[in-house]
Scaffold this active site. Structure first.
Site, short mmCIF file in Angstrom:
data_model
loop_
_atom_site.label_atom_id
_atom_site.label_comp_id
_atom_site.label_asym_id
_atom_site.label_seq_id
_atom_site.Cartn_x
_atom_site.Cartn_y
_atom_site.Cartn_z
N GLY A 239 -62.02 6.21 3.92
CA GLY A 239 -62.72 6.89 4.99
C GLY A 239 -63.73 6.11 5.79
O GLY A 239 -64.27 6.62 6.78
N GLU A 275 -59.97 3.70 -1.66
CA GLU A 275 -58.70 3.92 -0.94
C GLU A 275 -58.88 3.76 0.57
O GLU A 275 -58.67 4.70 1.33
CB GLU A 275 -58.21 5.35 -1.22
CG GLU A 275 -58.01 5.71 -2.67
CD GLU A 275 -57.80 7.21 -2.88
OE1 GLU A 275 -58.07 8.02 -1.97
OE2 GLU A 275 -57.34 7.57 -3.98
N ARG A 314 -53.25 9.76 18.84
CA ARG A 314 -54.66 9.98 18.52
C ARG A 314 -55.49 10.55 19.68
O ARG A 314 -56.28 11.47 19.46
CB ARG A 314 -55.31 8.71 17.95
CG ARG A 314 -54.64 8.25 16.63
CD ARG A 314 -55.43 7.16 15.93
NE ARG A 314 -56.70 7.66 15.46
CZ ARG A 314 -57.85 7.50 16.08
NH1 ARG A 314 -57.93 6.78 17.17
NH2 ARG A 314 -58.93 8.03 15.59
N CYS A 346 -44.00 15.12 29.59
CA CYS A 346 -44.26 16.27 30.46
C CYS A 346 -45.30 17.21 29.87
O CYS A 346 -45.03 18.37 29.58
CB CYS A 346 -42.97 17.02 30.70
SG CYS A 346 -41.65 15.93 31.19
N GLU A 347 -46.50 16.71 29.64
CA GLU A 347 -47.61 17.54 29.18
C GLU A 347 -48.88 16.89 29.71
O GLU A 347 -49.00 15.67 29.66
CB GLU A 347 -47.76 17.51 27.65
CG GLU A 347 -46.62 18.07 26.90
CD GLU A 347 -47.02 18.39 25.46
OE1 GLU A 347 -48.23 18.52 25.16
OE2 GLU A 347 -46.10 18.52 24.65
C1 LIG Z 1 -56.38 9.53 4.38
C2 LIG Z 1 -56.86 9.25 3.02
C3 LIG Z 1 -57.44 8.01 2.72
C4 LIG Z 1 -57.67 6.93 3.76
O1 LIG Z 1 -58.58 7.30 4.72
P1 LIG Z 1 -59.05 6.19 5.80
O2 LIG Z 1 -59.96 6.93 6.68
O3 LIG Z 1 -57.83 5.73 6.49
O4 LIG Z 1 -59.72 5.12 5.05
C5 LIG Z 1 -57.80 7.76 1.42
N1 LIG Z 1 -57.63 8.68 0.44
C6 LIG Z 1 -57.08 9.89 0.69
C7 LIG Z 1 -56.91 10.86 -0.41
C8 LIG Z 1 -56.68 10.21 1.99
O5 LIG Z 1 -56.16 11.41 2.25
#
Ligand SMILES: *Cc1c(COP(=O)(O)O)cnc(C)c1O
Length: 422
Positions: A239, A275, A314, A346-347
């Site tokens: 995140g 992660e 995005r 087309c949006e």
């Molecule tokens: C999406 C997600 C991530 C990665 O999030 P980033 O913002 O890309 O770093 C890590 N763990 C879980 C469980 C996620 O759903």
């Protein structure tokens, strides 16, 4: 920091001029820098140095096999959210012992698949899932290593669609109920409790929510240990946000994030997993597109591109900002003027930017969307029957097509007409 820079007025990916790739593969295309991917992975390695840890790249950000192989070869584990992603991790040579399985809706088939490859850990999101995993593992004569994803009820202060750590979100179990659920887990025959998991959202631009969440996880670790659970691994999720503009944004650095990890959970003797997805891949990729037409409206200039919302969703989905750079730098002294940058779909939602200061550009000019390496190609669709955009990986002065553009025939060949239609 990335490796997309102007040289003699031409935007390059590492040592490769983007027009060279455009000539070879056509537009639009995604291009990734292997040096940038490597650098971002190493930055996390350095941030967690001295702690027992594994960086599990969240491959949903960018799951091209070449990207996975590059990171896997550097030692990365993978955070996966589907059976398809398990297969991708394996195809990239990452062993089950480095694959973590997250997600709120794991099917029974996916749970069995994960067990059969000796998955490192399930991040369990609900009690019914816990029961299902235990049943399946027992039937397979094995037990499943699990962490329970707790929802710490922390406001990640990010876009509503990617905030996951508040009690109203669908993710994890409320942290207040964790002792009860761990007690239940300990009685299940197919379950081996090994740790705690938390992930509060994506594109976080402050460290305070992490500090709050990890502090709660540290408290929970002590509580659960006192209740007899062998908590030896903490998965702290991903995140960490990235700068989407070069000027006015400064999200926290991985080093400072590492300091928060150290300060909050560093003294528990746990193995740490993180992660990250976006921070590794986001600024390692561009989407390159050609200007098809320049349309002068009533007091408005529209740049109509050959890339569209189906290629990079995005802006339409999260109101996201992407810097758009001319591939050939404007001559000095030429003043930029506002333009609406749009695609052919087309949006009205197929708008990448409104009133963006852009130099004069003629039809045929190339532009590059920055920060498109994460949640770009992976979220692309064939809406409007536009074939998926190809992906290119650059290394020094060399580039490889790591996913080719499908032909229209290939796209159509996946549909079949029932025989009763004659
Ligand atoms: C999406 C997600 C991530 C990665 O999030 P980033 O913002 O890309 O770093 C890590 N763990 C879980 C469980 C996620 O759903």
């Amino acid at each position: 920091m990335d490796h997309f820079t102007y040289r003699n007025g031409i935007l390059h990916a590492e040592d490769v001029a983007l027009p060279e790739i455009a000539a070879a593969v056509g537009t639009p295309f995604y291009v990734y820098s292997s040096a940038t991917l490597t650098r971002h992975y190493r930055v996390f390695e350095e941030a967690l140095a001295g702690m027992d840890h594994l960086i599990c790249y969240a491959m949903k950000a960018n799951s091209n096999l070449a990207v996975l192989k590059l990171l896997g070869d550097l030692g990365a584990g993978m955070d996966v959210v589907s059976g398809g992603e398990i297969a991708r991790a394996q195809a990239a040579g990452v062993p089950g012992s480095r694959i973590v399985f997250s997600g709120v809706g794991k099917t029974r088939a996916e749970i069995a698949q994960a067990l059969s490859i000796g998955i490192r850990q399930f991040n369990v999101e609900s009690e019914p899932e816990l029961e299902a995993i235990s049943e399946i593992a027992t039937a397979m004569g094995t037990s499943a290593p699990i962490a329970i994803r707790v929802n710490p009820d922390v406001d990640a202060k990010t876009h509503a669609k990617i905030a996951t750590g508040k009690s109203e979100n669908k993710f994890g179990i409320p942290i207040t109920r964790a002792p009860e659920v761990y007690a239940r887990a300990a009685t299940l025959p197919g379950i081996e409790v090994i740790g705690i998991d938390v992930h509060i959202g994506s594109q976080l631009t402050e460290l305070a929510p992490y500090e709050a969440a990890f502090t709660k996880v540290a408290d929970l670790t002590r509580t659960l240990r006192a209740a007899g659970h062998d908590i030896r691994r903490l998965d702290l999720g991903g995140g960490l946000g990235i700068p989407y503009t070069r000027t006015n944004e400064a999200p926290p650095l991985p080093f400072d994030y590492g300091e928060v990890v150290r300060r909050t959970v560093g003294d528990l003797g746990c193995q740490i997993e993180i992660e990250p997805g976006r921070l590794i891949a986001g600024n390692a990729g561009l989407l390159v597109s050609e200007v098809l037409y320049v349309k002068e409206g009533e007091g408005r200039r529209f740049l109509i591109l050959d890339a569209a919302m189906n290629d990079l969703i995005r802006p339409a989905m999260y109101d996201a900002h992407h810097d758009v750079l001319p591939v050939v730098e404007a001559a000095p002294g030429i003043a930029p003027e506002p333009a609406d940058i749009v695609g052919p779909v087309c949006e009205s939602g197929d708008t990448f930017a409104k009133g963006r200061a852009m130099p004069p550009l003629a039809a045929g000019a190339l532009v590059a969307f920055r920060s498109a390496g994460a949640y770009g190609a992976v979220m692309a669709s064939e809406y409007n029957s536009r074939p998926l955009v190809p992906e290119v990986l650059v290394r020094n002065d060399h580039f490889d097509v790591v996913r080719a553009r499908p032909s229209i025939e290939e796209m159509l060949s996946r549909d079949t007409i029932p025989s009763w239609m004659g």
